[in-house]
Motif scaffolding. Sequence first.
Motif, PDB file in Angstrom:
ATOM      1  N   HIS A  37       0.902  -1.084  -0.062  1.00 52.47           N
ATOM      2  CA  HIS A  37      -0.061  -0.056  -0.031  1.00 52.47           C
ATOM      3  C   HIS A  37       0.862   1.298  -0.026  1.00 52.47           C
ATOM      4  CE1 HIS A  37      -3.841  -2.055   1.534  1.00 52.47           C
ATOM      5  NE2 HIS A  37      -3.352  -2.717   0.683  1.00 52.47           N
ATOM      6  N   ALA A  38       1.094   1.961  -1.230  1.00 57.81           N
ATOM      7  CA  ALA A  38       1.896   3.211  -1.393  1.00 57.81           C
ATOM      8  C   ALA A  38       1.142   4.314  -1.067  1.00 57.81           C
ATOM      9  CB  ALA A  38       2.344   3.304  -2.649  1.00 57.81           C
ATOM     10  N   ALA A  39       1.448   4.936   0.230  1.00 62.36           N
ATOM     11  CA  ALA A  39       0.687   6.410   0.429  1.00 62.36           C
ATOM     12  C   ALA A  39       1.372   7.407  -0.077  1.00 62.36           C
ATOM     13  CB  ALA A  39       0.752   6.184   2.046  1.00 62.36           C
ATOM     14  N   PRO A  60       6.751 -10.006  -8.396  1.00 62.57           N
ATOM     15  CA  PRO A  60       5.390 -11.046  -8.037  1.00 62.57           C
ATOM     16  C   PRO A  60       4.645 -10.132  -7.097  1.00 62.57           C
ATOM     17  CG  PRO A  60       7.788 -11.908  -7.327  1.00 62.57           C
ATOM     18  CD  PRO A  60       8.032 -10.663  -8.011  1.00 62.57           C
ATOM     19  N   GLY A  61       4.827  -9.139  -6.226  1.00 63.32           N
ATOM     20  CA  GLY A  61       4.231  -8.422  -5.516  1.00 63.32           C
ATOM     21  C   GLY A  61       3.069  -7.577  -6.117  1.00 63.32           C
ATOM     22  N   THR A  62       2.119  -6.939  -5.407  1.00 63.96           N
ATOM     23  CA  THR A  62       0.821  -6.180  -5.693  1.00 63.96           C
ATOM     24  C   THR A  62       1.164  -4.768  -5.372  1.00 63.96           C
ATOM     25  OG1 THR A  62      -0.285  -7.971  -5.978  1.00 63.96           O
ATOM     26  CG2 THR A  62      -1.407  -5.837  -6.428  1.00 63.96           C
ATOM     27  N   LEU A  63       1.223  -3.659  -6.182  1.00 63.91           N
ATOM     28  CA  LEU A  63       1.168  -2.106  -5.735  1.00 63.91           C
ATOM     29  C   LEU A  63      -0.169  -1.584  -5.925  1.00 63.91           C
ATOM     30  CD1 LEU A  63       2.963  -0.099  -4.833  1.00 63.91           C
ATOM     31  CD2 LEU A  63       3.420   0.301  -7.372  1.00 63.91           C
ATOM     32  N   ARG A  64      -0.628  -0.985  -4.807  1.00 66.12           N
ATOM     33  CA  ARG A  64      -1.782  -0.161  -4.699  1.00 66.12           C
ATOM     34  C   ARG A  64      -1.631   1.172  -3.939  1.00 66.12           C
ATOM     35  NH1 ARG A  64      -6.214  -2.981  -1.489  1.00 66.12           N
ATOM     36  NH2 ARG A  64      -7.520  -1.343  -2.441  1.00 66.12           N
ATOM     37  N   TYR A  65      -2.050   2.263  -4.597  1.00 63.48           N
ATOM     38  CA  TYR A  65      -1.936   3.531  -4.356  1.00 63.48           C
ATOM     39  C   TYR A  65      -3.038   3.958  -3.547  1.00 63.48           C
ATOM     40  CZ  TYR A  65       1.937   3.793  -7.698  1.00 63.48           C
ATOM     41  OH  TYR A  65       2.940   3.579  -8.508  1.00 63.48           O
ATOM     42  N   PHE A  66      -2.556   4.929  -2.421  1.00 65.60           N
ATOM     43  CA  PHE A  66      -3.686   5.607  -1.543  1.00 65.60           C
ATOM     44  C   PHE A  66      -3.239   7.048  -1.348  1.00 65.60           C
ATOM     45  CE2 PHE A  66      -3.713   1.225  -0.676  1.00 65.60           C
ATOM     46  CZ  PHE A  66      -5.212   0.949  -0.264  1.00 65.60           C
ATOM     47  N   LYS A  67      -4.144   7.800  -1.368  1.00 64.92           N
ATOM     48  CA  LYS A  67      -3.864   9.299  -1.487  1.00 64.92           C
ATOM     49  C   LYS A  67      -3.693   9.521   0.410  1.00 64.92           C
ATOM     50  CE  LYS A  67      -5.568  13.842  -2.299  1.00 64.92           C
ATOM     51  NZ  LYS A  67      -4.576  14.534  -2.821  1.00 64.92           N
ATOM     52  N   ALA A  68      -2.561  10.209   0.776  1.00 63.38           N
ATOM     53  CA  ALA A  68      -2.385  10.732   2.039  1.00 63.38           C
ATOM     54  C   ALA A  68      -1.580  11.825   2.366  1.00 63.38           C
ATOM     55  CB  ALA A  68      -1.898   9.308   2.984  1.00 63.38           C
ATOM     56  N   LEU A  78      -7.413   4.750   5.661  1.00 67.46           N
ATOM     57  CA  LEU A  78      -7.461   3.712   4.745  1.00 67.46           C
ATOM     58  C   LEU A  78      -6.386   2.902   3.967  1.00 67.46           C
ATOM     59  CD1 LEU A  78     -10.083   2.954   2.832  1.00 67.46           C
ATOM     60  CD2 LEU A  78      -9.436   4.850   1.340  1.00 67.46           C
ATOM     61  N   ALA A  79      -5.310   3.618   3.975  1.00 72.17           N
ATOM     62  CA  ALA A  79      -4.128   3.200   3.429  1.00 72.17           C
ATOM     63  C   ALA A  79      -3.653   1.960   4.263  1.00 72.17           C
ATOM     64  CB  ALA A  79      -2.951   4.256   3.250  1.00 72.17           C
ATOM     65  N   MET A  80      -3.955   1.987   5.453  1.00 75.04           N
ATOM     66  CA  MET A  80      -3.460   1.127   6.273  1.00 75.04           C
ATOM     67  C   MET A  80      -4.403  -0.036   6.773  1.00 75.04           C
ATOM     68  SD  MET A  80      -2.194   2.433  10.071  1.00 75.04           S
ATOM     69  CE  MET A  80      -1.078   3.602   9.597  1.00 75.04           C
ATOM     70  N   ASP A  81      -5.485   0.092   6.224  1.00 75.24           N
ATOM     71  CA  ASP A  81      -6.707  -0.955   6.596  1.00 75.24           C
ATOM     72  C   ASP A  81      -6.111  -2.271   6.067  1.00 75.24           C
ATOM     73  OD1 ASP A  81      -9.162  -1.764   7.179  1.00 75.24           O
ATOM     74  OD2 ASP A  81      -9.703  -1.957   5.119  1.00 75.24           O
ATOM     75  N   GLY A  82      -6.103  -3.097   7.009  1.00 69.78           N
ATOM     76  CA  GLY A  82      -5.687  -4.525   6.635  1.00 69.78           C
ATOM     77  C   GLY A  82      -4.183  -4.812   6.834  1.00 69.78           C
ATOM     78  N   CYS A  83      -3.383  -3.798   6.758  1.00 65.56           N
ATOM     79  CA  CYS A  83      -1.918  -4.171   6.912  1.00 65.56           C
ATOM     80  C   CYS A  83      -1.244  -4.608   8.017  1.00 65.56           C
ATOM     81  CB  CYS A  83      -1.143  -2.712   6.486  1.00 65.56           C
ATOM     82  SG  CYS A  83      -1.324  -2.180   4.968  1.00 65.56           S
ATOM     83  N   VAL A 119      -2.157   3.959  13.255  1.00 69.40           N
ATOM     84  CA  VAL A 119      -1.709   2.607  13.773  1.00 69.40           C
ATOM     85  C   VAL A 119      -2.500   2.144  15.036  1.00 69.40           C
ATOM     86  CG1 VAL A 119       0.149   1.383  14.886  1.00 69.40           C
ATOM     87  CG2 VAL A 119       0.734   2.715  12.943  1.00 69.40           C
ATOM     88  N   GLN A 120      -2.631   3.178  15.964  1.00 71.41           N
ATOM     89  CA  GLN A 120      -3.356   2.990  17.347  1.00 71.41           C
ATOM     90  C   GLN A 120      -4.785   2.482  17.099  1.00 71.41           C
ATOM     91  OE1 GLN A 120      -1.694   2.469  19.835  1.00 71.41           O
ATOM     92  NE2 GLN A 120      -1.293   4.022  21.043  1.00 71.41           N
TER      93      GLN A 120
END
Length: 357
Positions: A37-39, A60-68, A78-83, A119-120
């Motif tokens: 997840h690239a912020a 092999p990995g996957t890259l997804r962008y998030f605005k932050a 949102l970017a941190m969701d599930g990380c 994170v908290q």
Amino acid sequence: MSMLQIDTSKPALVTGATGYVAGWIVRRLLEEGVTVHAAVRDPGDKTKTWHLDEMAASLPGTLRYFKADLLENGSYDLAMDGCGIVFHTASPFKLDVRDPQAELVDAALLGTRNVLDSVQRSDSVTRVVLTSSCAAIYGDNADLALTARGVFTENDWNTSSSLHHMPYSYSKTVAEREAWSISRQATRWRLVVVNPSLVVGPGTHPRATSESFNLVRQLGDGTMKAGAPALPFGVVDVRDLAEAHLRAAYLPEAQGRYIISGQASSLLGLAAALAGRFGGYPLPRRALPKWLVWLAGPMTDRTVTRKLVARNVGLPWKADNGKSVAQLGMTYRPLDVSIQDMFQQMIDSGQLPSLKP
């Protein structure tokens, strides 16, 4: 490579993903098959992200962008969701500033607080790796005299920098102290901090920018042809630093702070490491007398103060990277490999002139 067991079941967040150091962290994660997840401030700005897209297409990995944004509360949720892992690399690195509080300290301190607040709130993050700096360990080379063993270690903290003297170092110190303060309230996640010395080596973006590139450009463009200040410091390859981040993230026993530095060098040391292959460039060949730097430095460069010269030029620098070797299994590239790869990239991308035979 170590027998590093990478958990690919959860994504990893990288803040400031288009940055110099972050680019190599993203690359290593993608090589290992991690979803990244690239912020970034503007996911739509392809001039900033195309090199990451090209990387992701062949790995092999996957890259997804998030605005932050560092200064926008909650913008990392949102970017941190599930990380499972958060790499917090985003922090301003610039030396020539007009307003150190706004340009350096606020972004570093409030940005760190903002990311760790997310994170908290997260229920998935188990570890945060913070990109701090040796600048949070010492402010000036003169501080070496205050150390317990005549060498900087992870037990040392920078107490000599301020808003008015070495403000960049001050910003890194304040931000790291805040991170440790917040982490002491955490039960679900652990903070691990990497403290690199001066980072050199090629960027994942062919026209990478950072203060490191500005410095190396001045070595090669004739700015220091008459000589360079005798300024010792530590140096680490950006690729080794990225590897250290992964080990800090995925080795179960990693904890605390880690000095990540390959060796001690200096401006003249960097020039000497370039001279064998790039001797045709106007590299500095001699040290300028300290009195001359003290007298002329502040007149030629606003960031060079007399206090900086007095407390750094001609004074030794020494740090112990033994913890990173023992606990993270780090090995470090030779300086000439790092600096020559970087210099060649700067020639190839037009940041330095090409000297054709």
